[in-house]
Scaffold this active site. Structure first.
Site, PDB file in Angstrom:
ATOM      1  N   ASP A 580       0.829  -1.204   0.000  1.00  7.35           N
ATOM      2  CA  ASP A 580       0.000   0.000   0.000  1.00  7.35           C
ATOM      3  C   ASP A 580       0.869   1.263   0.000  1.00  7.35           C
ATOM      4  OD1 ASP A 580       0.796  -0.584   2.517  1.00  7.35           O
ATOM      5  OD2 ASP A 580      -1.150  -0.320   3.488  1.00  7.35           O
ATOM      6  N   ASP A 581       2.182   1.081  -0.015  1.00  9.63           N
ATOM      7  CA  ASP A 581       3.078   2.221  -0.123  1.00  9.63           C
ATOM      8  C   ASP A 581       3.571   2.440  -1.554  1.00  9.63           C
ATOM      9  OD1 ASP A 581       2.895   2.706   2.546  1.00  9.63           O
ATOM     10  OD2 ASP A 581       4.690   1.557   3.051  1.00  9.63           O
TER      11      ASP A 581
END
Ligand code: ATP
Ligand code: MG
Length: 710
Positions: A580-581
């Site tokens: 999710d980064d």
């Protein structure tokens, strides 16, 4: 469908290892790296182990690794059975060494190793070593917070202390399968308490002694322990932390919710606080020193099933609410021992120091279990790395002649900020292997680590006859994996700074795309693991369904790590941060770790954290928080030059849209940057900061908000 254990595409990727040249003939490349010249490509970025190191290494060549790795994949049962046989089993496993069931499509996930085997990990850590003649060997060198306050325990002394505590726990009614909460700082009593629980089959759950009363009470209510083990107070640097007060508050909170704990065993840590000043609840609170020494120094082992639970531990909470990870006995034992031995090239003469706290998985697997299973001498440090000053770590290294030093990038970066003089004051000559865990270690921090640890540094600079004496094991793994998954084996192959390199024996990492299709060759995507390994966690405590949906449903047939990963053309793995980064800028998928590495390579940037923000044109834009080297003022010019650094190293598409100067970054108590909070600050969604209870310094959040538009 994957019949995981039988075949491996991965083998093909690592075949290319064979062609690597090895040995010190390539030292000029190393010097280019050390001297900080611009790195044209990963190709020139290789750092070769010295011939001296390779000559004595457990795995001295790519060929040897390949041979062992191949066997571990093609015949996992045979491979692991051979290793497991070196431990003591009251009764050998009678069924398959490992279950093959990792394919969610076939039903529930139930991972089992050495099923039917009966053993005890405390016996294997302590008694077995004494029987092998190590009774008088130092097991623990304890270094207190204050200079000159220290202690040692031989394996025999360790056994006595473990037995006394184990007898006490039995006496108060702790039985096999019961939970015990341990809320202790890094005293010798912490590993003693872990081993005492294991000896009687109790399940320990350590809560890092930096957590708030609220976090502690949540964990107590979750596992309902028979007892809590703590101490009255601890010194952390110049600060006194009153642990007992925190425990009292947590227990009061639990009582309000109908959960009562009968016994609070309290170690009297006289260096931090007097008994008289400790608040006390008669009946419930017991002084360790008043009762434990009265118990016998021998204690029968509670033999347990290989699949009986050993401990419960919560993840560090970087991405959300911590998850209660459950590890069992047999597989975890074999796996931590083996990973420790090979990733650090362990020899009986080593003195090993891991700076992690036992409150984290690193402290479980690589302060206590892994090293002690190998009969190692372990340094346990109570204090802080910057107390009395920033040279403390190297002081300890010299004092105990530490040979293997295992730490986290966050610590290296914080010490780097303070300047070289704290390092060069000490010899550090004993060191031979370095390790890092927790986050991607930026190539620039990697190189500095290499520099910091080389007493030959001067010669490197002046005579160009460098000797890469200390290989760095950048170990990638998770609370969930129990032990190292992707890690260098020092001496086995050349390293690329910033890469965790290749998988450990028995581990089959795969990189998949959004649809779960395995990618081949050079690629980048979601990091998954095919089939099971002995150290894998077996469930999330009390929530097997969440276990399956979080880890096994996203990509059917695989364990999903939550991390992004790139594999280069040579098969090296580069962790790119949590998936999710990953930021999608105008269709380019950019790992936050890559931009951060580039920023940190700027000589005036100490640390960087990058998050994505919404961008009208590009879809997502890049928002970078940067902390500067001590004493450097933030200016427009510096901002420009930081952006330029990223443009040069990665490309114009990765240039940050916004640089946010940060005096510090919000970190978990284990030192990880909490990006989800930075994302909220970056997008100015300040009412949605979420759970900040695992933050080390919540005050940083307000400072960052105040500086947002400056
Ligand atoms: P939570 O799961 O609660 O969000 P967490 O993932 O931080 O917390 P841990 O199990 O302590 O909890 O950390 C494992 C994670 O740390 C990995 O998934 C990875 O993102 C990161 N990590 C660990 N070692 C490395 C490494 N050598 N290189 C890059 N990243 C690493
Ligand atoms: Mg995690």
């Amino acid at each position: 469908a994957s019949s995981g254990l039988k075949t491996s595409n991965y083998l093909r990727h690592v075949e290319s290892l064979k062609s690597f040249p090895s040995g010190a003939g390539n030292i000029p490349q190393l010097n280019a790296v050390i001297l900080g010249e611009a790195l044209a490509s990963e190709e020139t970025d290789r750092v070769y182990p010295s011939e001296d190191f390779t000559r004595q290494a457990l795995v001295p060549s790519p060929e040897k690794y390949l041979e062992m790795y191949k066997r571990s994949i093609e015949d996992p049962a045979g491979f692991w059975a051979d290793i497991a046989s070196q431990f003591y089993w009251k009764q050998k496993w009678d069924q398959e060494v490992c279950s093959e069931n990792l394919d969610i499509r076939k039903g529930n996930i139930k991972i089992e190793w050495f099923k039917g085997g009966i053993t005890n990990i405390c016996y294997n850590c302590v008694d077995r070593n004494i029987e092998a003649g190590l009774g008088d060997k130092i097991a623990i060198y304890w270094e207190g917070n204050e200079l000159g306050v220290d202690g040692t325990l031989t394996y025999s002394q360790l056994l006595h202390q473990v037995c006394q505590l184990a007898n006490y726990l039995k006496d108060i009614g702790v039985k096999k399968g019961d939970a015990v909460i341990i809320y202790l700082p890094m005293l010798m009593e912490l590993p003693i308490a872990m081993l005492a629980c294991a000896r009687i089959g109790a399940v320990h759950s350590i809560v890092f002694a930096g957590f708030s009363a609220e976090s502690l009470s949540q964990r107590i209510m979750d596992c309902k322990p028979k007892a809590v083990i703590t101490c009255n107070a601890v010194m952390r640097g110049p600060k006194v932390i009153q642990l007992k007060d925190i425990v009292d508050a947590a227990l009061a909170d639990c009582a309000k919710n109908g959960i009562s704990v009968d016994v609070c065993l309290t170690y009297d840590n006289q260096s931090a606080m007097t008994r008289e000043n400790t608040k006390w609840q008669e009946g419930r609170d017991i002084w360790w020193q008043d009762v434990i020494p009265k118990y016998p120094t021998t204690c029968e082992i509670e033999w347990v099933d290989a699949e009986d639970p050993l401990f419960l531990l919560y993840t560090s909470g970087s991405t959300g609410k911590p998850k209660g990870v459950l590890h069992t006995t047999g597989g975890y034992m074999v796996y931590t021992a083996t990973t420790f031995k090979y990733a650090f090239d362990y020899k009986p003469s080593d003195v090993y120091w891991c700076t992690a706290d036992c409150g984290w998985i690193t402290g479980h697997s690589y302060v206590t279990y892994g090293p002690l299973l190998n009969g190692a001498a372990v340094v346990v440090f109570e204090g802080a790395p910057n107390y009395p000053d920033s040279g403390r770590c190297w002081d300890i290294v010299d004092k105990y002649k530490v040979t293997i030093f295992y730490t986290a990038p966050t610590l290296v970066r914080s010490l780097m900020r303070e300047g070289d003089q704290y390092v060069t004051r000490y010899s550090r000559k004993s060191l031979r292997v370095l390790g890092s865990v927790g986050e991607p270690i930026n190539p620039s921090a990697w190189r500095l680590l290499a520099l910091l640890f080389s007493p030959l540094m001067q010669e490197w600079f002046y005579n160009v006859v460098g000797d890469a004496r200390c290989p760095i094991s950048d170990t990638w793994w998770q609370t969930e994996t129990g032990g190292f998954m992707i890690t260098p084996l020092p001496g086995a192959w050349p390293q690329k700074p910033g890469s965790a390199t290749f998988p450990f024996f028995g581990v089959q990492p795969v990189i998949v795309d959004e649809k779960g299709v395995e990618l081949e060759g050079e690629c980048s995507g979601y990091l998954c693991v095919k089939s099971s390994w002995p150290g894998a966690f077996r469930t999330l405590y009390g929530d097997h369904e969440r276990y399956e949906t979080t880890y096994f449903k996203p990509f059917a047939g695989y364990y999903f790590t939550g991390d992004g990963c790139r594999r280069d053309k040579d098969g090296y793995h580069w962790l790119t941060g949590r998936v999710d980064d990953v930021i999608n800028v105008s269709g380019h998928r950019i790992g936050t770790a890559e931009v951060e590495s580039a920023l940190v390579s700027h000589p005036q940037c100490a640390e960087a954290a990058v998050v994505g923000i919404e961008h009208e044109v590009k879809g997502q834009g890049i928002y970078a928080f940067v902390t500067l080297v001590d004493g450097v003022p933030y200016s427009k010019e510096l901002r420009k030059s930081l952006i330029l650094t990223v443009r040069k190293q990665i490309g114009a598409f990765a240039a940050p849209d916004k640089i946010h100067w940060a005096p510090g970054l919000p970190k978990t108590r284990s030192g990880k940057i909490m990006r989800r909070i930075l994302r909220k600050i970056a997008s100015r969604q300040l009412d949605e900061l979420g759970d900040t209870s695992t933050l080390a310094d919540p005050g940083i959040v307000d400072q960052l908000i105040a500086l947002a538009d400056s």
